[in-house]
Design a protein around this motif. Structure first.
Motif, PDB file in Angstrom:
ATOM      1  N   ARG A  20      19.791  30.445  56.927  1.00  0.00           N
ATOM      2  CA  ARG A  20      20.060  29.009  56.946  1.00  0.00           C
ATOM      3  C   ARG A  20      21.493  28.723  56.498  1.00  0.00           C
ATOM      4  NH1 ARG A  20      17.475  26.037  52.611  1.00  0.00           N
ATOM      5  NH2 ARG A  20      19.553  25.818  51.807  1.00  0.00           N
ATOM      6  N   LEU A  21      21.927  29.393  55.428  1.00  0.00           N
ATOM      7  CA  LEU A  21      23.298  29.222  54.951  1.00  0.00           C
ATOM      8  C   LEU A  21      24.301  29.665  56.010  1.00  0.00           C
ATOM      9  CD1 LEU A  21      22.836  30.473  51.292  1.00  0.00           C
ATOM     10  CD2 LEU A  21      23.215  28.111  52.031  1.00  0.00           C
ATOM     11  N   ALA A  27      28.404  26.123  61.534  1.00  0.00           N
ATOM     12  CA  ALA A  27      28.608  24.753  61.995  1.00  0.00           C
ATOM     13  C   ALA A  27      29.908  24.182  61.422  1.00  0.00           C
ATOM     14  CB  ALA A  27      27.422  23.879  61.597  1.00  0.00           C
ATOM     15  N   GLU A  28      30.221  24.559  60.189  1.00  0.00           N
ATOM     16  CA  GLU A  28      31.442  24.081  59.536  1.00  0.00           C
ATOM     17  C   GLU A  28      32.689  24.842  59.991  1.00  0.00           C
ATOM     18  OE1 GLU A  28      30.893  24.268  55.308  1.00  0.00           O
ATOM     19  OE2 GLU A  28      28.957  23.246  55.443  1.00  0.00           O
ATOM     20  N   ARG A  33      32.267  31.812  64.908  1.00  0.00           N
ATOM     21  CA  ARG A  33      31.224  32.119  65.893  1.00  0.00           C
ATOM     22  C   ARG A  33      31.580  33.310  66.774  1.00  0.00           C
ATOM     23  NH1 ARG A  33      30.341  25.912  67.421  1.00  0.00           N
ATOM     24  NH2 ARG A  33      29.330  25.294  65.483  1.00  0.00           N
ATOM     25  N   ASP A  34      32.858  33.648  66.835  1.00  0.00           N
ATOM     26  CA  ASP A  34      33.298  34.785  67.653  1.00  0.00           C
ATOM     27  C   ASP A  34      33.206  36.118  66.919  1.00  0.00           C
ATOM     28  OD1 ASP A  34      33.866  33.087  69.768  1.00  0.00           O
ATOM     29  OD2 ASP A  34      35.933  32.777  69.115  1.00  0.00           O
ATOM     30  N   ILE A  35      32.844  36.089  65.661  1.00  0.00           N
ATOM     31  CA  ILE A  35      32.719  37.336  64.890  1.00  0.00           C
ATOM     32  C   ILE A  35      31.526  38.118  65.442  1.00  0.00           C
ATOM     33  CG2 ILE A  35      32.226  38.333  62.618  1.00  0.00           C
ATOM     34  CD1 ILE A  35      33.505  35.812  61.387  1.00  0.00           C
ATOM     35  N   PRO A  36      31.727  39.388  65.772  1.00  0.00           N
ATOM     36  CA  PRO A  36      30.589  40.208  66.216  1.00  0.00           C
ATOM     37  C   PRO A  36      29.543  40.299  65.090  1.00  0.00           C
ATOM     38  CG  PRO A  36      32.667  41.322  66.641  1.00  0.00           C
ATOM     39  CD  PRO A  36      32.984  40.142  65.780  1.00  0.00           C
ATOM     40  N   PHE A  37      28.329  39.841  65.370  1.00  0.00           N
ATOM     41  CA  PHE A  37      27.293  39.742  64.346  1.00  0.00           C
ATOM     42  C   PHE A  37      25.991  40.312  64.892  1.00  0.00           C
ATOM     43  CE2 PHE A  37      23.964  37.771  61.913  1.00  0.00           C
ATOM     44  CZ  PHE A  37      24.476  37.723  60.632  1.00  0.00           C
TER      45      PHE A  37
END
Length: 87
Positions: A20-21, A27-28, A33-37
């Protein structure tokens, strides 16, 4: 940019909080979001989980280096993402 790997269990309350965090932080910080995860459910991929040295979930790795293990607060999850984008 470095890779992030997260080991978690779906029923773990600490993992649910960490996820959730993570969503709040993404979102902030849309640039993250482009970090490979990669999220790994350790109950579904025990061989992969056994290849890493950890005892508690959630456990985060950045480029193969353990950077956080166990209950995570917002600052802990943010640190993981900051480590992934630093040079």
């Amino acid at each position: 940019m470095k890779d992030i790997l997260l080991f978690y269990l779906p029923g773990c309350p600490h993992c649910k909080l960490a996820l959730r965090l993570q969503e709040e932080l993404l979102a902030e910080h849309p640039e993250w979001r482009d970090i490979p995860f990669q999220k790994v459910d350790e109950s579904r991929e025990p061989a992969l989980a056994d290849a890493y040295d950890y005892y508690y979930v959630p456990t985060y790795y950045v480029d193969g280096r353990k950077v956080h293990e166990g209950h995570a607060e917002r600052a802990d999850v943010e640190k993981v993402f900051r480590l992934a984008v630093e040079d």
